[in-house]
Design an enzyme around this catalytic site. Structure first.
Site, PDB file in Angstrom:
ATOM      1  N   GLY A   1      -1.886   2.203  50.535  1.00  0.00           N
ATOM      2  CA  GLY A   1      -1.185   3.274  50.792  1.00  0.00           C
ATOM      3  C   GLY A   1      -1.469   4.239  49.717  1.00  0.00           C
ATOM      4  O   GLY A   1      -1.358   3.764  48.515  1.00  0.00           O
TER       5      GLY A   1
ATOM      6  N   ARG B   1     -20.075  12.453  41.076  1.00  0.00           N
ATOM      7  CA  ARG B   1     -20.608  13.772  40.262  1.00  0.00           C
ATOM      8  C   ARG B   1     -19.301  14.425  39.429  1.00  0.00           C
ATOM      9  O   ARG B   1     -19.617  15.312  38.872  1.00  0.00           O
ATOM     10  CB  ARG B   1     -21.379  14.755  41.115  1.00  0.00           C
ATOM     11  CG  ARG B   1     -22.539  14.438  41.850  1.00  0.00           C
ATOM     12  CD  ARG B   1     -22.929  15.509  42.936  1.00  0.00           C
ATOM     13  NE  ARG B   1     -21.969  14.986  43.861  1.00  0.00           N
ATOM     14  CZ  ARG B   1     -22.217  15.292  45.217  1.00  0.00           C
ATOM     15  NH1 ARG B   1     -23.167  16.180  45.902  1.00  0.00           N
ATOM     16  NH2 ARG B   1     -21.257  14.782  46.246  1.00  0.00           N
TER      17      ARG B   1
ATOM     18  N   ASP C   1     -16.664  -1.171  45.235  1.00  0.00           N
ATOM     19  CA  ASP C   1     -15.583  -0.664  46.335  1.00  0.00           C
ATOM     20  C   ASP C   1     -14.963   0.609  46.034  1.00  0.00           C
ATOM     21  O   ASP C   1     -14.215   0.644  45.044  1.00  0.00           O
ATOM     22  CB  ASP C   1     -14.599  -1.657  46.639  1.00  0.00           C
ATOM     23  CG  ASP C   1     -13.617  -1.467  47.687  1.00  0.00           C
ATOM     24  OD1 ASP C   1     -13.582  -0.238  48.086  1.00  0.00           O
ATOM     25  OD2 ASP C   1     -12.537  -2.334  48.144  1.00  0.00           O
TER      26      ASP C   1
ATOM     27  N   ASP D   1      -6.824   7.530  44.010  1.00  0.00           N
ATOM     28  CA  ASP D   1      -5.604   7.091  43.700  1.00  0.00           C
ATOM     29  C   ASP D   1      -5.651   6.629  42.536  1.00  0.00           C
ATOM     30  O   ASP D   1      -4.342   7.075  41.754  1.00  0.00           O
ATOM     31  CB  ASP D   1      -5.130   5.997  44.728  1.00  0.00           C
ATOM     32  CG  ASP D   1      -5.177   6.469  46.144  1.00  0.00           C
ATOM     33  OD1 ASP D   1      -4.896   7.531  46.487  1.00  0.00           O
ATOM     34  OD2 ASP D   1      -5.149   5.476  47.017  1.00  0.00           O
TER      35      ASP D   1
ATOM     36  N   ARG E   1     -13.869  -3.039  41.196  1.00  0.00           N
ATOM     37  CA  ARG E   1     -13.202  -4.311  41.777  1.00  0.00           C
ATOM     38  C   ARG E   1     -12.795  -3.825  43.237  1.00  0.00           C
ATOM     39  O   ARG E   1     -12.882  -2.633  43.738  1.00  0.00           O
ATOM     40  CB  ARG E   1     -11.812  -4.257  41.206  1.00  0.00           C
ATOM     41  CG  ARG E   1     -11.698  -4.459  39.508  1.00  0.00           C
ATOM     42  CD  ARG E   1     -10.533  -4.099  39.063  1.00  0.00           C
ATOM     43  NE  ARG E   1     -10.681  -4.331  37.672  1.00  0.00           N
ATOM     44  CZ  ARG E   1      -9.569  -4.034  36.753  1.00  0.00           C
ATOM     45  NH1 ARG E   1      -8.437  -3.708  37.348  1.00  0.00           N
ATOM     46  NH2 ARG E   1      -9.706  -4.509  35.336  1.00  0.00           N
TER      47      ARG E   1
HETATM   48  O1  RIB Z   1      -6.802   6.057  49.150  1.00  0.00           O
HETATM   49  C1  RIB Z   1      -7.033   4.531  49.688  1.00  0.00           C
HETATM   50  C2  RIB Z   1      -5.680   4.067  50.678  1.00  0.00           C
HETATM   51  O2  RIB Z   1      -6.004   4.798  51.850  1.00  0.00           O
HETATM   52  C3  RIB Z   1      -5.804   2.811  51.125  1.00  0.00           C
HETATM   53  O3  RIB Z   1      -4.880   1.865  50.455  1.00  0.00           O
HETATM   54  C4  RIB Z   1      -5.110   2.776  52.482  1.00  0.00           C
HETATM   55  O4  RIB Z   1      -3.963   2.189  52.763  1.00  0.00           O
HETATM   56  C5  RIB Z   1      -5.280   4.324  52.943  1.00  0.00           C
HETATM   57  O5  RIB Z   1      -3.968   4.841  52.898  1.00  0.00           O
END
Ligand code: RIB
Length: 319
Positions: A38, A230, A260, A266, A301
């Site tokens: 999330g 970039r 990955d 995030d 990771r």
């Molecule tokens: O940005 C990655 C996230 O997008 C994942 O963890 C998934 O839950 C989606 O919300």
């Protein structure tokens, strides 16, 4: 408390695969894992691991996934406030990751969509202590708008406009100090807020002056367009406010072995918020360098929240 993140929690189910299936095709996976995700929760974990005191406001169903979410939040030292929605499930996500580390995601927002403005604004003590309020668009936008409106004077309001949302508008962007779209989200915001059509694929190749002018069409907020491998492009209406010397500039990304990319954005947003909260007198450029390093390490990771690097790990790798 320094950083308050208001946003989504999902349980991510991740399959590794050699290449994405075509429509109608069945492909064998090369491995499965499940873990916390999330965008909101990932960003909160990223911030906490960069040593910012961090709080999180989100929503859960009344199910086994919710119990896991509470345990994980406590383990990360987050002050988490959960709205419990007994008539739906905790958010869940199916993610397929190919051999290049690219992903495809299917998402059921479930409880995230029910996060209410009333529940958000009721957490007054968290807002009162926040230096940075960080939101995304993976919950209903009424809760996003409420969080931004509840940010106290002097607090930095930061919007990661992900994923693209049909209700995003110029008023939303006008209510933030910093907005951090990727190329797709930037193109979408330009179309939605300024009626300008720019292909997402062409954003990174635009000249700096042209890209800066486009960013300025989104209003007075500083804009950071993240460009994956970039790096990123920064555009200010007022560079001095951010202790930056230039109205616009680019920063390259760190070179790493990508495994990955899920959650890399995030990691970037959470680490950026943490740095801005911890060192408000330093430049935005300084915070962006740290955020780029955290994002780069996260791509080495597997997983989302669990892939967020600690400050010690970033320092050990990049000094
Ligand atoms: O940005 C990655 C996230 O997008 C994942 O963890 C998934 O839950 C989606 O919300």
């Amino acid at each position: 408390m320094s950083v308050l993140v208001v946003g989504s929690y999902n349980q991510d189910h991740v399959w590794r695969i050699d290449r994405f299936p075509q429509p109608g095709e069945t492909r064998r996976g090369l491995g499965f894992s499940t873990g916390p995700g999330g965008k909101g929760f990932n960003q909160a974990v990223a911030s906490a691991r960069q040593q910012a005191q961090t709080a999180f406001i989100g929503a859960l169903g009344e199910d086994a996934l919710a119990r896991t979410a509470r345990e994980l939040a406590a383990a990360e030292g987050l002050d988490a406030r959960w709205q419990v929605c007994s008539d739906t499930t905790t958010g869940s996500c199916g993610i397929v990751v190919d051999a290049q580390g690219q992903n495809q995601i299917v998402l059921d927002l479930a409880a995230n969509e029910r996060l209410s403005p009333e529940f958000v604004t009721a957490q007054q003590d968290l807002f009162a202590g926040a230096r940075v309020v960080l939101v995304q668009m993976e919950t209903g936008l009424s809760s996003v708008r409420a969080a931004l409106a509840a940010a106290p004077a002097g607090c930095l309001r930061m919007l990661n406009p992900a994923p693209v949302h049909a209700d995003a508008d110029a008023a939303l962007i006008a209510g933030v100090d910093l907005v951090t779209p990727n190329e797709t989200e930037f193109a979408d915001l330009l179309a939605r807020c300024a009626g300008i059509d720019v292909g997402a694929d062409s954003v990174a190749a635009l000249g700096d002056a042209e890209l800066h002018a486009l960013c300025r069409r989104l209003g007075g907020a500083s804009v950071i367009v993240t460009l994956g491998a970039r790096g990123c492009f920064v555009s200010h209406a007022d560079a001095a406010r951010w202790h930056d010397g230039e109205a616009h500039y680019r920063l390259p990304s760190e070179r790493v072995q990508v495994r990955d990319t899920t959650g890399a954005g995030d990691a970037f947003n959470g680490a950026l918020a943490a740095r801005l909260a911890r060192f408000p007198q330093r430049s935005l450029r300084d915070a962006l360098i740290q955020a780029g390093r955290a994002a780069a390490l996260s791509t080495e990771r597997a997983g989302a929240a669990v892939a967020m690097p600690t400050l010690a790990e970033v320092q050990a790798r990049f000094g």
